[in-house]
Design a protein around this motif. Structure first.
Motif, mmCIF file in Angstrom:
data_model
loop_
_atom_site.group_PDB
_atom_site.id
_atom_site.type_symbol
_atom_site.label_atom_id
_atom_site.label_comp_id
_atom_site.label_asym_id
_atom_site.label_seq_id
_atom_site.Cartn_x
_atom_site.Cartn_y
_atom_site.Cartn_z
ATOM 1 N N MET A 204 0.827 -1.245 0.002
ATOM 2 C CA MET A 204 0.117 0.081 0.051
ATOM 3 C C MET A 204 0.943 1.142 0.160
ATOM 4 O O MET A 204 1.912 1.198 0.726
ATOM 5 N N ARG B 46 -11.251 7.952 -0.226
ATOM 6 C CA ARG B 46 -9.670 7.523 -0.283
ATOM 7 C C ARG B 46 -9.376 6.195 -0.758
ATOM 8 O O ARG B 46 -8.679 5.738 -1.298
ATOM 9 N N LEU B 47 -10.242 5.223 -0.042
ATOM 10 C CA LEU B 47 -9.820 3.856 -0.168
ATOM 11 C C LEU B 47 -10.784 3.271 -1.392
ATOM 12 O O LEU B 47 -10.357 2.054 -1.840
ATOM 13 N N GLU C 161 -5.705 5.424 5.919
ATOM 14 C CA GLU C 161 -6.200 4.422 6.687
ATOM 15 C C GLU C 161 -6.088 5.113 8.363
ATOM 16 O O GLU C 161 -6.929 4.866 9.173
ATOM 17 N N ARG C 162 -5.015 6.018 8.524
ATOM 18 C CA ARG C 162 -4.893 6.235 9.801
ATOM 19 C C ARG C 162 -5.926 7.368 10.023
ATOM 20 O O ARG C 162 -6.435 7.396 11.256
ATOM 21 N N ILE D 136 -8.916 7.570 8.659
ATOM 22 C CA ILE D 136 -10.448 6.920 9.119
ATOM 23 C C ILE D 136 -10.136 6.123 10.309
ATOM 24 O O ILE D 136 -11.286 6.231 11.272
ATOM 25 N N ALA D 137 -8.954 5.578 10.912
ATOM 26 C CA ALA D 137 -9.020 5.154 12.408
ATOM 27 C C ALA D 137 -9.279 6.063 13.334
ATOM 28 O O ALA D 137 -9.862 6.006 14.275
ATOM 29 N N TRP E 10 -13.364 7.311 4.040
ATOM 30 C CA TRP E 10 -13.218 6.026 3.440
ATOM 31 C C TRP E 10 -13.629 5.762 2.072
ATOM 32 O O TRP E 10 -12.920 5.197 1.289
ATOM 33 N N GLY F 169 -2.254 5.660 0.974
ATOM 34 C CA GLY F 169 -3.146 4.768 1.202
ATOM 35 C C GLY F 169 -3.205 4.750 2.734
ATOM 36 O O GLY F 169 -4.047 4.458 3.533
ATOM 37 N N ARG F 170 -1.780 4.560 3.367
ATOM 38 C CA ARG F 170 -1.593 4.315 4.927
ATOM 39 C C ARG F 170 -2.128 5.694 5.543
ATOM 40 O O ARG F 170 -2.624 5.551 6.643
ATOM 41 N N ARG F 171 -2.062 6.787 5.149
ATOM 42 C CA ARG F 171 -2.526 7.957 5.699
ATOM 43 C C ARG F 171 -3.912 8.076 5.770
ATOM 44 O O ARG F 171 -4.736 8.550 6.675
#
Length: 279
Positions: free
Chosen positions: A1, A60-61, A9-10, A12-13, A57, A5-7
Motif C-alpha cells: 500500500m 480515499r480507499l 487509513e490512519r 479513518i481510524a 473511506w 493509502g496508509r495516511r
C-alpha cells in the motif's frame, strides 16, 4: 500500500476512534446522570466521527470511477419481433368487433334513461325541501288518526299532530299548543294564524332536526332535548337559548266547516335544520 493509502487509513481510524470516545462519554453521562452536557457532547462526537470516517473511506480507499457496465443490445431479433406482431393482428372475422360495437352502443343508450329522469322528470330538491304535506284545508289528526277539534286541546297542553293521510311523513309533524291568546306576541302578519290561542309549530328543531318534545308550561317555552335549544312559544317560537339560530316554522290554522282544526296553508318557511335563505 502506498503512503497515501496508509495516511488515509490512519485518518479513518482516528475518526472512528473519536466515535469510540464520544460513545464512552455519552455512556458515562447517562450512567452518572449528573451532566446532560456530557451526554449531548458524547453523542455529538460519536456521530461526527462516524460521518467523517465513512466520508474518508469512500473518498480515499474505494475505487474511483467513472465505471460503465456493458450491456447486451436491447433490440430484439427480427424473428421475435415478427412473432409478437403476429400475436396482435386483428381477428380474421368481423363478427366480434361488430358485436362489441353493438354492446357498447346499447349500454350507452341505456345509460341515458336515468340521466333523462334526473334532468327532466326528477323532483326538484328546492321544491322538496321547501314544502311539506300541509296545504290549505288539510285536517289535523293525532298519531292514532283521530281528528282534532279545538275543545280537545285544553289550555296548557301540547299535542303532536299530522296532516290527515300523511302520518308517516316525518317533515310534516307539528306541535299543537293552547296558550292564553292575550299573551301572544306573534310577528306581523301572523296574528290570524291561531284559533282562540291554539297555535302550531314544526316539531323539527332548526338546529339539527331533532324532534322538539318538551314543553315548559309556566314559561311557555319549547325545549329540544338533543342540544337544549329553547324556543319562546308566545313570540313565534323564536330561539332564546341554545345553538338554534332560527325560529320554529309556524303552521297557520283555522276551523273547517265540520268544526275540526285544519291548516290554512303550509309552514311559513322550510322546516328542519340549516336551511339556506336567499340574500
Amino acid at each position: 500500500m502506498s503512503d497515501r493509502g496508509r495516511r488515509a487509513e490512519r485518518g479513518i481510524a482516528v475518526a472512528f476512534a473519536v466515535t469510540v470516545l464520544g460513545a464512552v462519554l455519552a455512556a458515562a453521562g447517562y450512567v452518572t446522570g449528573s451532566d446532560r452536557l456530557l451526554l449531548g457532547l458524547g453523542f455529538c462526537l460519536a456521530f461526527a466521527g462516524l460521518a467523517a470516517g465513512f466520508t474518508l473511506w469512500a473518498a480515499r480507499l474505494l475505487p474511483q470511477g467513472p465505471y460503465v457496465e456493458e450491456r447486451e443490445p436491447m433490440r430484439s431479433p427480427p424473428e421475435e419481433r415478427e412473432a409478437l406482431e403476429s400475436e396482435f393482428e386483428p381477428p380474421a372475422g368481423r363478427l366480434p368487433r361488430r358485436m362489441l360495437t353493438a354492446a357498447l352502443g346499447t349500454l350507452g343508450l341505456a345509460g341515458l334513461f336515468p340521466l333523462r329522469s334526473l334532468l327532466v322528470h326528477g323532483p326538484s330538491p328546492a321544491v322538496a325541501l321547501a314544502t311539506t304535506a300541509w296545504q290549505d284545508g288539510v285536517r289535523l289528526v293525532d298519531q292514532d288518526g283521530y281528528l282534532i277539534r279545538p275543545e280537545r286541546v285544553p289550555r296548557g297542553t301540547m299535542l303532536t299532530v299530522f296532516p290527515e293521510g300523511h302520518r308517516d311523513t316525518g317533515d310534516s309533524m307539528a306541535l299543537l299548543l293552547h296558550v292564553d291568546p292575550a299573551r301572544l306576541d306573534l310577528p306581523r302578519g301572523r296574528e290570524s294564524w291561531t284559533v282562540g290561542g291554539i297555535i302550531a309549530y314544526s316539531k323539527l328543531c332548526t338546529h339539527a332536526g331533532c324532534p322538539v318534545g318538551q314543553y315548559m308550561r309556566p314559561e311557555e317555552r319549547l325545549v329540544c332535548p338533543c342540544h337544549q335549544s329553547v324556543f319562546d312559544v308566545l313570540r313565534g317560537a323564536e330561539p332564546v337559548f341554545g345553538p338554534a339560530a332560527r325560529s320554529l316554522p309556524q303552521l297557520p290554522l283555522r276551523v273547517g266547516l265540520d268544526g275540526v282544526l285544519v291548516a290554512a296553508g303550509d309552514f311559513h318557511e322550510p322546516v328542519g335544520a340549516g336551511y339556506w335563505r336567499p340574500m
